[in-house]
Motif scaffolding. Sequence first.
Motif, PDB file in Angstrom:
ATOM      1  N   SER A 189       0.842  -1.198   0.000  1.00 18.76           N
ATOM      2  CA  SER A 189       0.000   0.000   0.000  1.00 18.76           C
ATOM      3  C   SER A 189       0.875   1.245   0.000  1.00 18.76           C
ATOM      4  O   SER A 189       2.097   1.165   0.086  1.00 18.76           O
ATOM      5  CB  SER A 189      -0.940  -0.012   1.211  1.00 18.76           C
ATOM      6  N   SER A 190       0.243   2.395  -0.080  1.00 23.39           N
ATOM      7  CA  SER A 190       1.006   3.647  -0.156  1.00 23.39           C
ATOM      8  C   SER A 190       0.475   4.672   0.837  1.00 23.39           C
ATOM      9  O   SER A 190      -0.110   5.688   0.445  1.00 23.39           O
ATOM     10  CB  SER A 190       0.958   4.223  -1.581  1.00 23.39           C
ATOM     11  N   GLY A 286      -2.346  -5.207  -6.955  1.00 22.73           N
ATOM     12  CA  GLY A 286      -3.460  -4.385  -7.386  1.00 22.73           C
ATOM     13  C   GLY A 286      -4.511  -4.088  -6.340  1.00 22.73           C
ATOM     14  O   GLY A 286      -5.148  -3.029  -6.385  1.00 22.73           O
ATOM     15  N   ARG A 289      -4.469  -0.779  -4.628  1.00 26.51           N
ATOM     16  CA  ARG A 289      -4.807   0.311  -5.546  1.00 26.51           C
ATOM     17  C   ARG A 289      -6.305   0.324  -5.859  1.00 26.51           C
ATOM     18  O   ARG A 289      -6.893   1.385  -6.063  1.00 26.51           O
ATOM     19  CB  ARG A 289      -3.999   0.181  -6.837  1.00 26.51           C
ATOM     20  N   GLU A 290      -6.934  -0.846  -5.909  1.00 28.60           N
ATOM     21  CA  GLU A 290      -8.388  -0.877  -6.037  1.00 28.60           C
ATOM     22  C   GLU A 290      -9.033  -0.104  -4.892  1.00 28.60           C
ATOM     23  O   GLU A 290     -10.001   0.636  -5.095  1.00 28.60           O
ATOM     24  CB  GLU A 290      -8.908  -2.314  -6.045  1.00 28.60           C
ATOM     25  N   GLN A 292      -7.793   2.391  -3.244  1.00 29.53           N
ATOM     26  CA  GLN A 292      -7.598   3.827  -3.449  1.00 29.53           C
ATOM     27  C   GLN A 292      -8.527   4.358  -4.532  1.00 29.53           C
ATOM     28  O   GLN A 292      -9.062   5.467  -4.410  1.00 29.53           O
ATOM     29  CB  GLN A 292      -6.140   4.092  -3.807  1.00 29.53           C
ATOM     30  N   VAL A 293      -8.738   3.582  -5.589  1.00 30.13           N
ATOM     31  CA  VAL A 293      -9.682   3.986  -6.635  1.00 30.13           C
ATOM     32  C   VAL A 293     -11.097   4.037  -6.061  1.00 30.13           C
ATOM     33  O   VAL A 293     -11.859   4.976  -6.314  1.00 30.13           O
ATOM     34  CB  VAL A 293      -9.605   3.025  -7.837  1.00 30.13           C
ATOM     35  N   TRP A 316      -3.164  -3.690 -13.130  1.00 28.17           N
ATOM     36  CA  TRP A 316      -2.501  -2.408 -12.856  1.00 28.17           C
ATOM     37  C   TRP A 316      -2.919  -1.288 -13.807  1.00 28.17           C
ATOM     38  O   TRP A 316      -3.168  -0.163 -13.375  1.00 28.17           O
ATOM     39  CB  TRP A 316      -0.994  -2.610 -12.941  1.00 28.17           C
ATOM     40  N   HIS A 342      -5.296   6.328  -8.710  1.00 21.24           N
ATOM     41  CA  HIS A 342      -4.250   5.374  -9.110  1.00 21.24           C
ATOM     42  C   HIS A 342      -3.572   5.931 -10.359  1.00 21.24           C
ATOM     43  O   HIS A 342      -3.972   5.638 -11.482  1.00 21.24           O
ATOM     44  CB  HIS A 342      -4.879   4.011  -9.386  1.00 21.24           C
ATOM     45  N   SER A 344      -1.121   5.283 -12.127  1.00 23.96           N
ATOM     46  CA  SER A 344      -0.603   4.387 -13.151  1.00 23.96           C
ATOM     47  C   SER A 344      -1.677   3.928 -14.136  1.00 23.96           C
ATOM     48  O   SER A 344      -1.342   3.314 -15.154  1.00 23.96           O
ATOM     49  CB  SER A 344       0.039   3.150 -12.499  1.00 23.96           C
ATOM     50  N   SER A 386       2.640   4.539 -16.172  1.00 28.08           N
ATOM     51  CA  SER A 386       3.413   3.484 -15.525  1.00 28.08           C
ATOM     52  C   SER A 386       4.545   3.023 -16.424  1.00 28.08           C
ATOM     53  O   SER A 386       4.357   2.838 -17.633  1.00 28.08           O
ATOM     54  CB  SER A 386       2.508   2.284 -15.203  1.00 28.08           C
TER      55      SER A 386
END
Length: 429
Positions: A189-190, A286, A289-290, A292-293, A316, A342, A344, A386
């Motif tokens: 994660s970020s 992924g 990131r899902e 976060q989206v 991705w 996301h 990317s 990306s």
Amino acid sequence: MASDGGLARFLEAAGFERVEGEVEPEYGVTMLLAGGGGPLVFRVRGAPLDAGGNVVSARERVLQALGASSDAEAYEKLLRAMSSPEPLRFTGAPTLREAPRGLLDAPAVRFYEGEGGPYLTASVFIACWRGVCNASVHRVMVKGERVGVVRVVPRHLWRLYREAVGEGRDLPVTVVLGVHPAVLLAAASSPRLGVFELGVASALLGGLEVYESPVHGNPVPAGAGVVVEGWLTRETAPEGPFVDATGTLDKVREQPALRVEAAYYNPDGVSHVILPAGREHLMLMGFPREAQVWEAVSRVVPRVHAVRLTPASGGWLHAVIAIEKNHDGDAKNAILAAFAGHPSLKHVVVVSPDIDVDDPGDVEWAIATRFQADRDLVVVREARGSTLDPSAPEGFTTKLGLDATKPLGGGVEYEKATRIPGRGLVRVR
């Protein structure tokens, strides 16, 4: 009750199939894991410890790892943990044994022809520098028992590394393999810089037991199968080629060299091997990131029903998002929010809730019947994308968003007729 953060405990709860005999480190693991299926436990020839594979290659295993019953619950839990990490619970160190062949015992595996060497693919790097700690997942191209080359993208570990290099120092790192999938998801994660990903994992697991690593004193999940102490050095070396999530060979780059001081294994743990471009790779990379989206799009539309980073895009580059809308312009706002959530992302398709986001045919049907390029297409030129996309030089790309939602007030002409199984009847949904 706090978790030891080890993969062995998760496998015991999730169930697994044991593979008899030894698996060859050159292409043998690929042939074993490429068929997908549930979690496997196997021994790579020459390694002192079993390894797990295909552990969370299915979405339901990710939900199990996060203690969630739905994607939305899992997203919320992960996002909450990123914003509200919990303290680590320090405990005594387990009995560790020296890995006689160092990185090769992790185990190092060669997956595909054309790659630059054998790799570690489930390696979590833990580093603390000037009061900031970070845990993140990085591949290691193994050059020998005590030498590797690490792919470090310009995120938080890179920042700590550059700060150390700026002071004329190598960065002390502890590399662990064989951790609970929740630890891997947290490390993938970020959160903002300064939020320690092991604290995120602690929030996900209801507490995480750690101990101080033998050389650097970095916190290590108590159940980790392999522990490597070393330095991310000021020296660089060519890293790659490597088959990344898109199934294409990533290019060769000059990357930091890893110098190993000591390598250990926990006889009560297991290691972990992630097949590059396999479903487990895509899920672990992924799914955060899902989330976060999902969060970004939820801010601009009444409800997000589903988010999928598609397998064919390496989990991705492409997303399909099902939404409810109050206005026909909501889908375009959802597209822009997804790109922000996301960065990317290259292509986004937004559909109505009646479309199955896991069925490419259903998504194509929505594009065919509900999309017009002159009014429903969003184009963002020369955006940062990306480096996984070989068609995007230096990561600059043109992004496309497609509004394939049913127009508000649209009639029966936008509905899809389906046959009722066993009855020969047709209904319009």
